[in-house]
Design an enzyme around this catalytic site. Structure first.
Site, short mmCIF file in Angstrom:
data_model
loop_
_atom_site.label_atom_id
_atom_site.label_comp_id
_atom_site.label_asym_id
_atom_site.label_seq_id
_atom_site.Cartn_x
_atom_site.Cartn_y
_atom_site.Cartn_z
N ASP A 1 0.82 -1.21 0.00
CA ASP A 1 0.00 0.00 0.00
C ASP A 1 0.85 1.26 0.00
O ASP A 1 0.38 2.34 -0.32
CB ASP A 1 -0.88 0.06 1.26
N ASP B 1 31.93 13.85 53.47
CA ASP B 1 32.77 14.94 52.96
C ASP B 1 33.50 15.69 54.09
O ASP B 1 32.92 15.94 55.15
CB ASP B 1 31.82 15.91 52.23
N TRP C 1 30.59 7.29 46.29
CA TRP C 1 31.21 8.02 45.16
C TRP C 1 30.24 9.12 44.74
O TRP C 1 29.19 8.83 44.19
CB TRP C 1 31.47 7.05 44.03
N ASP C 2 30.63 10.36 44.98
CA ASP C 2 29.72 11.48 44.76
C ASP C 2 30.09 12.26 43.50
O ASP C 2 31.20 12.13 42.96
CB ASP C 2 29.79 12.40 46.00
N MET C 3 29.18 13.11 43.05
CA MET C 3 29.42 13.98 41.88
C MET C 3 28.46 15.16 42.05
O MET C 3 27.28 15.02 41.87
CB MET C 3 29.08 13.18 40.62
N ASN C 4 29.03 16.31 42.43
CA ASN C 4 28.16 17.38 42.92
C ASN C 4 28.02 18.60 42.03
O ASN C 4 27.71 19.70 42.51
CB ASN C 4 28.63 17.83 44.31
N CYS D 1 26.31 8.31 44.04
CA CYS D 1 25.57 9.46 44.56
C CYS D 1 25.89 10.63 43.63
O CYS D 1 26.98 10.67 43.05
CB CYS D 1 26.09 9.75 45.97
N ASP E 1 19.13 13.76 48.36
CA ASP E 1 19.59 14.43 49.58
C ASP E 1 18.43 14.70 50.52
O ASP E 1 18.64 15.02 51.68
CB ASP E 1 20.29 15.76 49.23
C1 GLA Z 1 26.18 15.53 48.22
C2 GLA Z 1 25.61 14.23 48.77
C3 GLA Z 1 25.45 14.34 50.26
C4 GLA Z 1 26.78 14.66 50.89
C5 GLA Z 1 27.35 15.94 50.29
C6 GLA Z 1 28.76 16.18 50.78
O1 GLA Z 1 25.26 16.55 48.29
O2 GLA Z 1 24.41 13.92 48.15
O3 GLA Z 1 24.93 13.14 50.78
O4 GLA Z 1 27.65 13.58 50.69
O5 GLA Z 1 27.38 15.86 48.88
O6 GLA Z 1 29.32 17.29 50.20
#
Ligand code: GLA
Length: 724
Positions: free
Chosen positions: A52, A363, A473-476, A522, A544
């Site tokens: 078609d 931290d 292990w964070d990344m902000n 995190c 958080d």
């Molecule tokens: C982020 C994390 C928190 C804490 C702060 C520390 O915001 O989500 O749980 O670890 O960093 O600086």
């Protein structure tokens, strides 16, 4: 099972309850013919409507472009007439961008291959299919890979692009997959939020035009989520059609839904093409991330349970899936940066008496970090704070019978750090411009191997120096200026993807070098809570915000896809540090119960009455822990929808044990008990609830009456046990 019908050139991928069917036309175009309930025939090429379709090239080349614009292409390509959302685009060495992928060959096999440098689901007892498509003019070969997970009704897809030409070319779009659906879906389900209120569920209508969910932040972000589902209008938690895609990737993504001029719907997902390009030299290949796809006719709940089984059986690190995770106490909300070794030991002393099993030092333990404005990158212990050094502190905590965990933010560099003073060029920045700060920090340039190796070396030293059993292990901050001094002009578009690849490489090294360390990811709470990160860490700090009322919405959205055991959920301080809400101590614990449990407060400072409740809260968590880790999750009511109360159940696979959680956010005046229709039980079985015997079908149809004291923010946890 994967069937190839050679006569008709039809591929049929069957799971226990679904079929996914593709067909190759006479010209070699690969079309997406059907996805839905399981069917028993491959004789469905007619559904492509080739006869078609006007202008089928082999019949009338004079209208090829009209054909391209209507054909339900399995992996749509750009620049040759498909004007809808496409999946792939390649710019050749002359600068031209146009691709036409035709079927070349295929292979069906049982050993699923790992994706090079990227997370992907394991493939035990699965069957896979590779379909090779090629464009001889460009010199590009594309391998579409499918793996079928029969009992979860899931199919995974991924793609490899190969440069088989003599010259380099540039990939400017490389999505993982698309689905072409007809109008039997009308709604979109997606997840949205912000910091401290991640992954709230949104249901919206599909309209003409395109709807896009995306991230350009270098990570999935708090705002949108790399997931999209399309639903039939009648789809609810218990029944109806739902098609879902969840991307196994931790960087920029795009998920789009498009309703075209003919009312057909195409939905696609993958790496965001904005701020992406990749130079592929002759002979090289590029791996596109995996996507998890499923169809369920058992509504949103059916999709959720399929995802949970799939993640537990095939994607989460198998060692941890059913392992007991330690009940932890994290000092962040207890002390922020204001702590020393003695303060941590005091917290550990009190916590150990109450049954808490691990202290996490958050931290502020390194460099000269006493606020969030310095020292990221200086990964050595601040001995002014941690007197006697890290090993000494860990030994003191261990001697209390507690494990020890530590916080890192490896992808960052503070302008006020020794590392930055030595290597200012290690921060990502645009030439001749000051890089922008966020939380007073810059991103490290992870496209440079020496940077990745240096940071990993520092982590390795710290983790080898003491008995550390957990890493957060964070990344902000998001990645803004994605430019690297180390890459040539025509590779600057690779920086963001190279960052994600380096992150994966580091986490792979970490879990291999320290197999007994429990890794929790995190990102400012839950900005990088995705399937890619869950491949390395069995749990991720969900948000958080641990206020239990906000958490109802965050956890409902998170548990829509991810197993309950993946969500780090803690009992936090009160009034809540983020939104100021005052809630009962037990409600905070009851909401945290359905995740990986812990405390986020100063246990030496709360009232004796609250301290006394902790052993019972931990006992309750442990009582239901296995059920939460392995059971089926059913939604009863959603606070996000009704604005008054929330309720959900977890039922064991054999349907003998269950737990019901109910949170009354707003008390109902003059209402005698709330009737809840329970879910997921065996309608033939008898159950004991609160000392009384009921049949499963009565509990699920007539319902159970919740009795709860008057007052806002009250919760109950009710055990349901089979009577036999
Ligand atoms: C982020 C994390 C928190 C804490 C702060 C520390 O915001 O989500 O749980 O670890 O960093 O600086």
């Amino acid at each position: 099972m994967i069937i190839f019908d050679g006569d008709k050139k039809v591929f049929k991928l069957d799971t226990n309850n679904t079929s996914y069917v593709m067909g190759v036309t006479d010209e070699g175009y690969l079309g997406n013919i059907y996805y839905g309930k399981k069917i028993d025939s491959t004789d469905i090429l007619y559904a492509l409507r080739i006869d078609d379709l006007p202008f089928t090239p082999s019949k009338f080349l004079g209208g090829k472009i009209d054909f391209m614009d209507r054909f339900p292409s399995e992996y749509p390509f750009s620049g040759t007439g498909d004007f809808r959302n496409t999946c792939i685009s390649i710019k050749d060495s002359t600068g031209q961008e146009g691709l036409e992928l035709l079927y070349k060959s295929h292979n069906i096999y049982t050993e699923k291959k790992k994706l090079a440098g990227m997370p992907c689901a394991r493939g035990e007892k699965t069957t896979s299919l590779d379909i090779v498509m090629s464009d001889e003019a460009v010199g590009a070969e594309v391998v579409l890979t499918y793996t079928v997970y029969e009992e979860c009704d899931v199919i995974t897809r991924s793609v490899v692009i190969r440069n088989i030409s003599e010259k380099e070319f540039y990939i400017t779009k490389a999505l993982s997959a698309c689905l072409n659906l007809e109008t039997d879906v009308s709604d979109i389900l997606s997840l949205h939020g912000s910091w401290a209120r991640e992954r709230h569920i949104q249901r919206s209508k599909i309209n003409y035009g395109s709807y896009v969910i995306e991230s350009l932040r270098g990570e999935p972000g708090h705002q949108d989520h790399p997931f999209i589902a399309l639903l039939s209008e009648n789809c609810n938690k218990d029944y109806g059609d739902i098609y879902a895609m969840n991307l196994v990737y931790s960087g920029n993504f795009i998920a789009a839904v498009q309703k075209d001029q003919f009312g057909k719907i195409r939905t696609s997902i993958g790496i965001n093409p904005d701020r992406f390009s990749w130079k592929l030299e002759s002979g090289e290949q590029f791996q596109i991330p995996e996507v998890i796809i499923q169809y369920s006719h058992n509504g949103i709940g059916g999709m959720t349970r399929n995802f949970h089984d799939f993640f537990r059986n095939y994607l989460l690190p198998s060692k941890w899936v059913e392992a007991d995770r330690p009940v932890l106490i994290n000092n962040w909300e207890a002390t922020y940066f204001d702590f020393d070794d003695n303060k941590l030991v005091q917290i550990a002393q009190e916590a150990s008496k109450l049954g808490i099993e691990m202290l996490v030092m958050d931290d502020g333990w390194f460099g000269h970090r006493n606020a969030d404005d310095s020292s990221l990158g200086d990964w050595y212990v601040n001995e002014e704070k941690i007197k006697g050094g890290l090993k000494n502190l860990v030994d003191r905590v261990n001697s209390l019978g507690m494990k020890f965990g530590i916080w890192f933010e490896p992808e960052m560099i503070s302008p006020d750090s020794e590392l930055y003073r030595k290597h200012p060029d290690w921060a990502l920045s645009l030439s001749d411009r000051e890089p922008g700060l966020c939380r007073t920090q810059y991103m490290l340039d992870f496209s440079r191997h020496e940077v990745v190796d240096y940071v990993y070396g520092k982590l390795y030293e710290i983790l080898s120096s003491a008995n550390i059993e957990y890493v957060k292990w964070d990344m902000n901050r998001p990645i803004a200026e994605a430019a690297s001094e180390s890459l040539p002009a025509d590779r600057q578009g690779e920086v963001l993807h190279r960052h994600v690849l380096a992150l994966y490489e580091m986490q792979e090294r970490l879990v291999n070098d320290f197999p007994n360390i429990l890794l929790e990811n995190c990102s400012g709470g839950g900005a990088r809570f995705d399937a890619g990160m869950l491949y390395y860490s069995p749990q991720i700090w969900c948000s958080d915000n641990a206020d239990p009322i906000e958490r109802l919405m965050i956890q409902e959205g998170t548990h829509l896809i991810y197993p309950l055991s993946t969500t780090g959920s803690h009992v936090a301080d009160c009034p809540n540090h983020i939104n100021g809400r005052v809630t009962p101590f037990d409600t905070r614990a009851d909401v945290a119960l359905t995740g990986t449990f812990g405390y986020e407060l100063d246990v030496t400072k709360i009232s004796q009455e609250e301290r006394d409740q902790i052993p019972a809260q931990i006992a309750k968590y442990k009582k239901y822990r296995k059920l939460v880790q392995t059971g089926d999750y059913y939604r009863i009511a959603s606070f996000l929808e009704n604005g008054r109360y929330d309720s959900y159940m977890i039922v064991s696979k054999d349907k003998r044990h269950a737990v019901l959680i109910y949170v009354q956010v707003v008390t109902d005046s003059n209402v005698l008990g709330k009737k809840l229709k329970l879910c997921g039980l065996d309608s033939e079985k008898k159950y004991i609830v609160d000392g009384k015997k009921y049949s499963g079908n009565v509990l699920m149809n007539v319902g159970y009456i919740i009795k709860i004291a008057k007052g806002d923010f009250k919760s109950v946890v009710i055990e349901i046990e089979s009577a036999e």
